[in-house]
Design a protein around this motif. Structure first.
Motif, PDB file in Angstrom:
ATOM      1  N   CYS A 290       1.945   3.181   2.788  1.00  0.00           N
ATOM      2  CA  CYS A 290       2.089   1.812   2.297  1.00  0.00           C
ATOM      3  C   CYS A 290       0.974   1.347   1.374  1.00  0.00           C
ATOM      4  CB  CYS A 290       2.216   0.843   3.467  1.00  0.00           C
ATOM      5  SG  CYS A 290       0.766   0.725   4.528  1.00  0.00           S
ATOM      6  N   ASP A 291      -0.121   2.063   1.290  1.00  0.00           N
ATOM      7  CA  ASP A 291      -1.278   1.530   0.582  1.00  0.00           C
ATOM      8  C   ASP A 291      -1.163   1.542  -0.940  1.00  0.00           C
ATOM      9  OD1 ASP A 291      -1.522   4.290   0.361  1.00  0.00           O
ATOM     10  OD2 ASP A 291      -3.660   4.317   0.809  1.00  0.00           O
TER      11      ASP A 291
ATOM     12  N   GLU B 100       0.475  -5.396  -3.345  1.00  0.00           N
ATOM     13  CA  GLU B 100       0.484  -6.386  -2.266  1.00  0.00           C
ATOM     14  C   GLU B 100       1.499  -7.499  -2.538  1.00  0.00           C
ATOM     15  OE1 GLU B 100      -2.676  -9.210   0.171  1.00  0.00           O
ATOM     16  OE2 GLU B 100      -3.332  -8.203  -1.655  1.00  0.00           O
TER      17      GLU B 100
ATOM     18  N   GLU C  36      -3.915   1.443   7.693  1.00  0.00           N
ATOM     19  CA  GLU C  36      -3.638   1.431   6.258  1.00  0.00           C
ATOM     20  C   GLU C  36      -2.969   0.113   5.857  1.00  0.00           C
ATOM     21  OE1 GLU C  36      -0.371   3.828   3.768  1.00  0.00           O
ATOM     22  OE2 GLU C  36      -1.932   5.151   4.547  1.00  0.00           O
TER      23      GLU C  36
ATOM     24  N   ASP D 123      -5.411  -2.787   6.057  1.00  0.00           N
ATOM     25  CA  ASP D 123      -6.378  -2.736   4.954  1.00  0.00           C
ATOM     26  C   ASP D 123      -5.748  -3.099   3.604  1.00  0.00           C
ATOM     27  OD1 ASP D 123      -8.370  -1.935   6.706  1.00  0.00           O
ATOM     28  OD2 ASP D 123      -8.292   0.186   6.123  1.00  0.00           O
ATOM     29  N   SER D 124      -4.428  -2.984   3.498  1.00  0.00           N
ATOM     30  CA  SER D 124      -3.747  -3.146   2.217  1.00  0.00           C
ATOM     31  C   SER D 124      -3.058  -4.491   2.031  1.00  0.00           C
ATOM     32  CB  SER D 124      -2.703  -2.040   2.043  1.00  0.00           C
ATOM     33  OG  SER D 124      -3.312  -0.773   2.102  1.00  0.00           O
ATOM     34  N   TYR D 125      -2.794  -5.201   3.122  1.00  0.00           N
ATOM     35  CA  TYR D 125      -2.037  -6.449   3.059  1.00  0.00           C
ATOM     36  C   TYR D 125      -2.726  -7.525   3.896  1.00  0.00           C
ATOM     37  CZ  TYR D 125       1.339  -3.180   1.253  1.00  0.00           C
ATOM     38  OH  TYR D 125       1.929  -2.211   0.495  1.00  0.00           O
TER      39      TYR D 125
END
Length: 177
Positions: free
Chosen positions: A90-91, A95, A140, A143-145
């Protein structure tokens, strides 16, 4: 926003269903898409159909996804909203695309059985089990959203899947931009 372009807000949300292979992403995403009349985008299938990869990885018995090509392919579709995206990573997705990110999690014994039935063995099997044990995909996603859009849901049984689809359907019906 670059170029001063103002983007029209989506009228329907986009949902990412992610998690280690074997956690029920495709089953959940397909059922949710059917329940909501949203588009189900299985990124793995899209990569194969549109050749959005950089070849084959013999060690992991999988395509080497070209993340830039995938994002380019999906950009216009995602702007419109009404998508359920299903992928084990997903990263690399922007976003701005997602209003909800769901990480499915499965107990290790159930996951081991599912992946073994799929023919996973050796490095591919052990890496996926370790990924689930260490909650790599959840980390992940977090950390990404934005934390408020990420949720982890258990996906051990068909009842779990049904319950997850019902709660996500309710969320979609009450979502407001």
């Amino acid at each position: 926003m670059a170029g001063g372009k103002k983007q029209t807000p989506r009228v329907r949300p986009n949902v990412l269903i992610t998690g280690t292979p074997g956690t029920g992403k495709s089953t959940t995403a397909a059922a949710l898409a059917e329940a909501t009349n949203f588009r189900h985008i299985c990124v793995g299938d899209l990569v194969k159909e549109k050749n959005l990869h950089d070849g084959w990885d013999d060690k992991f018995d999988a395509y080497i996804i070209n993340e830039d090509l995938v994002c380019d392919e999906l950009e216009d579709v995602m702007v419109a909203g009404g998508n359920i995206v299903d992928y084990h990573g997903c990263d690399f997705f922007p976003e701005r695309w997602f209003d909800r990110v769901v990480v499915l999690q499965t107990e290790n014994t159930a996951l081991f059985d599912r992946l073994t039935k799929r023919g996973y063995s050796g490095t591919k099997l052990s890496n996926n089990i370790e990924c689930e044990i260490f909650q790599v995909i959840l980390e992940e996603a977090q950390d990404s959203y934005k934390m408020e859009i990420v949720s982890a849901l258990q996906s051990n049984t068909l009842e779990d899947i049904s319950s997850n689809v019902a709660s996500l359907t309710d969320w979609i019906r009450t979502w407001q931009p």
